[in-house]
Motif scaffolding. Structure first.
Motif, PDB file in Angstrom:
ATOM      1  N   SER A 101      11.934 -24.247  25.274  1.00  0.00           N
ATOM      2  CA  SER A 101      11.446 -25.488  24.675  1.00  0.00           C
ATOM      3  C   SER A 101      10.166 -25.961  25.351  1.00  0.00           C
ATOM      4  N   ALA A 102      10.070 -25.812  26.668  1.00  0.00           N
ATOM      5  CA  ALA A 102       8.857 -26.239  27.365  1.00  0.00           C
ATOM      6  C   ALA A 102       7.641 -25.460  26.892  1.00  0.00           C
ATOM      7  N   MET A 103       7.830 -24.159  26.677  1.00  0.00           N
ATOM      8  CA  MET A 103       6.743 -23.312  26.186  1.00  0.00           C
ATOM      9  C   MET A 103       6.296 -23.783  24.795  1.00  0.00           C
ATOM     10  N   GLN A 104       7.255 -24.060  23.933  1.00  0.00           N
ATOM     11  CA  GLN A 104       6.930 -24.491  22.571  1.00  0.00           C
ATOM     12  C   GLN A 104       6.248 -25.856  22.568  1.00  0.00           C
ATOM     13  N   VAL A 105       6.716 -26.754  23.421  1.00  0.00           N
ATOM     14  CA  VAL A 105       6.099 -28.078  23.511  1.00  0.00           C
ATOM     15  C   VAL A 105       4.626 -27.954  23.888  1.00  0.00           C
ATOM     16  N   TRP A 106       4.350 -27.164  24.936  1.00  0.00           N
ATOM     17  CA  TRP A 106       2.979 -27.056  25.419  1.00  0.00           C
ATOM     18  C   TRP A 106       2.061 -26.471  24.347  1.00  0.00           C
ATOM     19  N   ARG A 107       2.517 -25.456  23.648  1.00  0.00           N
ATOM     20  CA  ARG A 107       1.705 -24.851  22.589  1.00  0.00           C
ATOM     21  C   ARG A 107       1.417 -25.845  21.466  1.00  0.00           C
ATOM     22  N   PHE A 108       2.359 -26.748  21.232  1.00  0.00           N
ATOM     23  CA  PHE A 108       2.199 -27.732  20.155  1.00  0.00           C
ATOM     24  C   PHE A 108       1.252 -28.852  20.557  1.00  0.00           C
ATOM     25  N   VAL A 109       1.378 -29.357  21.766  1.00  0.00           N
ATOM     26  CA  VAL A 109       0.616 -30.541  22.167  1.00  0.00           C
ATOM     27  C   VAL A 109      -0.759 -30.200  22.730  1.00  0.00           C
ATOM     28  N   TYR A 110      -0.949 -28.926  23.138  1.00  0.00           N
ATOM     29  CA  TYR A 110      -2.248 -28.511  23.693  1.00  0.00           C
ATOM     30  C   TYR A 110      -2.535 -27.079  23.244  1.00  0.00           C
ATOM     31  N   PRO A 111      -2.719 -26.894  21.926  1.00  0.00           N
ATOM     32  CA  PRO A 111      -2.815 -25.540  21.371  1.00  0.00           C
ATOM     33  C   PRO A 111      -3.993 -24.724  21.890  1.00  0.00           C
ATOM     34  N   LEU A 124       8.881 -38.786  40.531  1.00  0.00           N
ATOM     35  CA  LEU A 124       8.895 -37.811  39.447  1.00  0.00           C
ATOM     36  C   LEU A 124      10.335 -37.568  39.014  1.00  0.00           C
ATOM     37  N   ALA A 125      10.677 -37.997  37.813  1.00  0.00           N
ATOM     38  CA  ALA A 125      12.029 -37.791  37.276  1.00  0.00           C
ATOM     39  C   ALA A 125      11.997 -36.646  36.279  1.00  0.00           C
ATOM     40  N   PHE A 126      12.649 -35.535  36.617  1.00  0.00           N
ATOM     41  CA  PHE A 126      12.771 -34.361  35.740  1.00  0.00           C
ATOM     42  C   PHE A 126      11.402 -33.894  35.246  1.00  0.00           C
ATOM     43  N   PRO A 127      10.488 -33.610  36.180  1.00  0.00           N
ATOM     44  CA  PRO A 127       9.100 -33.314  35.797  1.00  0.00           C
ATOM     45  C   PRO A 127       8.986 -32.085  34.899  1.00  0.00           C
ATOM     46  N   LEU A 128       8.088 -32.188  33.924  1.00  0.00           N
ATOM     47  CA  LEU A 128       7.836 -31.106  32.980  1.00  0.00           C
ATOM     48  C   LEU A 128       6.738 -30.203  33.529  1.00  0.00           C
ATOM     49  N   PHE A 129       7.148 -29.068  34.104  1.00  0.00           N
ATOM     50  CA  PHE A 129       6.243 -28.008  34.511  1.00  0.00           C
ATOM     51  C   PHE A 129       6.749 -26.708  33.888  1.00  0.00           C
ATOM     52  N   TRP A 130       5.837 -25.747  33.732  1.00  0.00           N
ATOM     53  CA  TRP A 130       6.253 -24.443  33.205  1.00  0.00           C
ATOM     54  C   TRP A 130       5.214 -23.401  33.573  1.00  0.00           C
ATOM     55  N   SER A 131       5.473 -22.151  33.226  1.00  0.00           N
ATOM     56  CA  SER A 131       4.534 -21.064  33.496  1.00  0.00           C
ATOM     57  C   SER A 131       4.899 -19.873  32.625  1.00  0.00           C
ATOM     58  N   SER A 132       4.108 -18.838  32.706  1.00  0.00           N
ATOM     59  CA  SER A 132       4.332 -17.653  31.876  1.00  0.00           C
ATOM     60  C   SER A 132       5.443 -16.759  32.403  1.00  0.00           C
ATOM     61  N   GLU A 133       5.929 -17.029  33.608  1.00  0.00           N
ATOM     62  CA  GLU A 133       7.004 -16.237  34.206  1.00  0.00           C
ATOM     63  C   GLU A 133       8.132 -17.152  34.669  1.00  0.00           C
ATOM     64  N   PRO A 134       9.388 -16.704  34.537  1.00  0.00           N
ATOM     65  CA  PRO A 134      10.505 -17.511  35.042  1.00  0.00           C
ATOM     66  C   PRO A 134      10.420 -17.680  36.561  1.00  0.00           C
ATOM     67  N   VAL A 135      11.001 -18.776  37.034  1.00  0.00           N
ATOM     68  CA  VAL A 135      11.072 -19.014  38.477  1.00  0.00           C
ATOM     69  C   VAL A 135      12.529 -19.240  38.877  1.00  0.00           C
ATOM     70  N   LEU A 136      12.806 -18.998  40.146  1.00  0.00           N
ATOM     71  CA  LEU A 136      14.144 -19.189  40.711  1.00  0.00           C
ATOM     72  C   LEU A 136      15.188 -18.524  39.816  1.00  0.00           C
ATOM     73  N   SER A 137      16.161 -19.281  39.328  1.00  0.00           N
ATOM     74  CA  SER A 137      17.237 -18.667  38.541  1.00  0.00           C
ATOM     75  C   SER A 137      17.093 -18.917  37.042  1.00  0.00           C
ATOM     76  N   PHE A 181      13.048 -16.532  27.381  1.00  0.00           N
ATOM     77  CA  PHE A 181      12.078 -17.355  28.110  1.00  0.00           C
ATOM     78  C   PHE A 181      10.862 -17.689  27.253  1.00  0.00           C
ATOM     79  N   GLU A 182      10.385 -16.730  26.457  1.00  0.00           N
ATOM     80  CA  GLU A 182       9.205 -16.944  25.625  1.00  0.00           C
ATOM     81  C   GLU A 182       9.436 -18.013  24.552  1.00  0.00           C
ATOM     82  N   GLU A 183      10.712 -18.242  24.211  1.00  0.00           N
ATOM     83  CA  GLU A 183      11.044 -19.250  23.200  1.00  0.00           C
ATOM     84  C   GLU A 183      11.523 -20.549  23.822  1.00  0.00           C
TER      85      GLU A 183
END
Length: 323
Positions: A220-230, A197-210, A216-218
């Motif tokens: 890029s990962a959040m926007q990508v997911w909303r676009f590709v799986y609305p 797994l190279a730089f895996p794309l995971f995300w969630s509704s809450e920040p993790v670690l640092s 956070f709501e804006e």
């Protein structure tokens, strides 16, 4: 004569892609597609394109490194899923073709680079289903029920790997989880030896670690997911993108024996890779997982600049894993 109605942007994912009112899609980033080659002049790797399924349309580019022609040499197999936010790039694109040529040569592996359908024309979960069908097609060769000679003559199904970068790494994770959960696993009883797994794309509704809370709501990962799986059930906490979300299968079910995870110091996805690795180690999964952090590097540096010292070290590390 009436003037043509101007096209309007109805959806977009800046700076990657736009969808217009007439249904056309404009991809603003991505490298051009290139043909396969009988023998790449730099790596001596041969490649060819094959069709896995006509409906839905699933294909792949196969790579075979130069082998000793006097022996029926069997080498490991890597099924690879390209990145590109589920909506860009291709198994046939210049960047991934160049990169996989190098990996096939350095690691001495047969590579099956999967061409899955892209969003938004084919919203998720199409890419996951295509990739799963491709995985089953590859493993069907383990008992000679299919006819691709490079896999039958040179593929060692006891050394079977899957992997990918960013969105492709996400697909690889979900495929490994599906193998571990579904009864019967893969065709021919093939086991996944390892997952890269190279730089895996995971995300969630809450920040993790640092990860920063501000903005956070804006992200890029959040926007990508909303676009590709609305219409994703549970949105950004869907188990496909949030492996620790409610209802997500236990990571202890991962159907592989080892895992290699890369993160980059300057990548926005760095924290997610670390978070995922920690979660795998704490899940009770019985395999071996290793996290490799490349300091000072950007997202997918090894694909954009494969000849730099850090990229060469990266590829050497991948090659040592695919044994």
């Amino acid at each position: 004569m009436a003037s043509a109605t101007p096209k309007e942007i109805v959806r977009e994912l800046p700076p990657l892609i736009r969808v217009y009112s007439d249904g056309t899609v404009e991809r603003l980033l991505g490298s051009p597609q290139v043909p396969p080659s009988l023998q790449d002049p730099q790596t001596l790797v041969s490649s060819k394109d094959i069709v896995i399924s006509e409906n839905p349309s699933i294909s792949a580019r196969l790579y075979l490194p130069k082998l000793n022609s006097h022996t029926a040499e069997k080498i490991p197999i890597l099924v690879y899923f390209h990145g590109g936010a589920f909506c860009l790039e291709s198994a046939f694109s210049f960047l991934h073709h160049r990169y996989i040529n190098i990996v096939a040569s350095e690691a001495k592996v047969v590579v099956v680079s999967v061409e899955y359908r892209l969003a938004p024309e084919n919203p998720l979960p199409a890419a996951y289903e295509d990739s799963w069908e491709a995985l089953k097609w590859v493993t069907s060769h383990s008992n000679n029920t299919n006819v691709e000679p490079w896999l039958i003559n040179h593929g060692d199904f006891s050394r079977f790997y899957i992997g990918g970068d960013t969105a492709g790494a996400n697909i690889a994770h979900n495929a490994a989880l599906r193998v571990g959960i579904e009864s019967g696993g893969l065709l021919g009883g093939v086991k996944i030896t390892g997952v890269v797994l190279a730089f895996p794309l995971f995300w969630s509704s809450e920040p993790v670690l640092s990860e920063p809370v501000e903005g956070f709501e804006e992200s890029s990962a959040m926007q990508v997911w909303r676009f590709v799986y609305p219409d994703a059930p549970h949105g950004i906490d869907n188990p496909l993108i949030n492996p620790l979300g409610g209802g997500a299968p236990s990571l202890a079910s991962l159907g592989c024996s080892k895992m290699l995870i890369f993160v980059a110091g300057k990548d926005d996805l760095r924290e997610r890779g670390v978070w995922y690795c920690d979660a795998v180690m704490e899940s009770g999964w019985e395999g071996d997982v290793e996290l490799v952090e490349v300091e000072g590097e950007e997202h997918c540096f090894q694909i954009y600049h494969p000849q730099t010292p850090n990229s060469k070290t990266f590829i050497t590390r991948v090659a040592s894993f695919l044994v």
